[in-house]
Design an enzyme around this catalytic site. Structure first.
Site, short mmCIF file in Angstrom:
data_model
loop_
_atom_site.label_atom_id
_atom_site.label_comp_id
_atom_site.label_asym_id
_atom_site.label_seq_id
_atom_site.Cartn_x
_atom_site.Cartn_y
_atom_site.Cartn_z
CE1 TYR A 158 -4.29 1.21 -0.29
CE2 TYR A 158 -3.55 2.55 1.27
CZ TYR A 158 -4.34 2.51 0.47
OH TYR A 158 -5.41 3.15 0.25
CE LYS A 165 -7.22 6.33 0.48
NZ LYS A 165 -8.00 7.29 -0.21
C1 1JT Z 1 -5.42 3.71 -5.28
C2 1JT Z 1 -5.41 2.27 -5.43
C3 1JT Z 1 -6.11 3.85 -3.70
C4 1JT Z 1 -5.93 1.31 -4.85
C5 1JT Z 1 -6.41 1.61 -3.75
C6 1JT Z 1 -6.67 2.68 -2.93
N1 1JT Z 1 -7.17 2.41 -1.71
C7 1JT Z 1 -7.47 1.25 -1.58
N2 1JT Z 1 -7.06 0.65 -2.61
C8 1JT Z 1 -7.00 -0.89 -2.89
C9 1JT Z 1 -5.83 -1.32 -2.17
C10 1JT Z 1 -4.59 -1.28 -2.67
C11 1JT Z 1 -3.57 -1.94 -2.28
C12 1JT Z 1 -3.55 -2.68 -1.25
C13 1JT Z 1 -4.64 -2.50 -0.58
C14 1JT Z 1 -5.82 -2.10 -1.00
C15 1JT Z 1 -4.77 2.17 -6.91
C16 1JT Z 1 -4.57 3.41 -7.75
C17 1JT Z 1 -4.22 4.54 -6.80
C18 1JT Z 1 -5.06 4.90 -5.70
O1 1JT Z 1 -2.14 -2.85 -0.94
C19 1JT Z 1 -2.19 -3.85 0.37
C20 1JT Z 1 -2.14 -1.64 -3.09
#
Ligand code: 1JT
Length: 258
Positions: A158, A165
């Site tokens: 993430y 965030k």
């Molecule tokens: C973005 C993306 C914001 C994916 C996102 C996000 N907020 C949650 N997710 C899903 C996610 C992504 C990752 C993760 C867990 C949940 C992609 C485009 C940019 C903004 O990693 C554990 C990487």
């Protein structure tokens, strides 16, 4: 389900990309709850997609172009809202972006440019939008944004989005203080992992869904409709005493130790 909790209310939803978007689930629920809605889209590619989705709603809804990193776009959205809706009661911020390369491997390798981009789109935009929207909320209002547990725990991959965030959640608290005297509430929903466009292609995402299903108190993942229902609560007068809060809709995953 939503009991017309938003009857007579007007609001704007940012962040619809396709039918799986959390923003779209919130928009559908807000519509069912009686709200009149306006939407924004980012870039010509998404314009048609959002237009097609809006055809599915019985009432025609204003749709404005908006790149949240552009102050000019934000000013135009404010102007259009004033013209089309007069005043608004709520704003839904469901916008985030980071370079794909920054959502894998080491956070250590995050570039200045990638860090800045993630912060600008995913975090600063809430403050810019709140400043734009507040004058359109003369009788108070509710602003919500979407966040994820990666803001406070180091969740593999993430990375830069977790830092963005964290800034977003902190912004929610400072904005809540600044806008509280005007009876404008600012809150965040922390959603469990959901299979949206944003999540697609993220390495290890399926594994994250599996871990939540195994370890969360509810022993499952959350549906996007569950996030939408909590959003309606935060947008409605039912939550009139709540501001500056992060509300988890994650099947309880975040409370578990071992
Ligand atoms: C973005 C993306 C914001 C994916 C996102 C996000 N907020 C949650 N997710 C899903 C996610 C992504 C990752 C993760 C867990 C949940 C992609 C485009 C940019 C903004 O990693 C554990 C990487």
């Amino acid at each position: 389900m939503s009991h017309r909790l938003l009857e007579g209310k007007k609001g704007i939803v940012l962040g619809v990309a396709n039918k799986r978007s959390i923003a779209w689930a919130i928009a559908k629920a807000a519509h069912e709850a009686g709200a009149a809605l306006a939407f924004t889209f980012q870039g010509e590619k998404l314009k048609e997609k959002v237009e097609d989705l809006l055809k599915g709603l019985p009432a025609p809804c204003p749709l404005y172009p908006c790149d949240v990193t552009s102050d000019e776009d934000l000013a135009l959205v404010a102007e259009s809202l004033r013209k089309d809706l007069g005043t608004i009661d709520f704003l839904v911020h469901s916008v985030a972006f980071a370079d794909r390369a920054d959502l894998e491997g080491s956070f250590l390798n995050t570039s200045r440019k990638g860090y800045h981009l993630a912060q600008d789109v995913s975090s600063y935009s809430l403050t810019a939008l709140a400043r734009m929207a507040a004058p359109l909320m003369p009788s108070g209002g509710s602003i919500i944004t979407l966040t994820y547990l990666g803001s406070e725990r180091a969740v593999k991959n993430y990375n830069v989005m977790g830092v963005a965030k964290a800034a977003l959640e902190s912004s929610v608290r400072y904005l809540a203080v600044d806008l509280g005297p005007r009876q404008i509430r600012v809150n965040a929903l922390s959603a469990g992992p959901i299979n949206t466009l944003a999540a697609r292609g993220i390495s290890g995402f399926t594994e994250i869904l599996d871990v939540v299903a195994q370890r969360s108190p509810l022993q499952r993942n959350v549906e996007v409709e569950e996030v939408a229902h909590a959003a309606i609560f935060l947008l409605s007068p039912l939550s009139s005493g709540i501001t500056g809060e992060v509300l988890y809709v994650d099947a309880g995953y975040h409370i578990v130790g071992i």
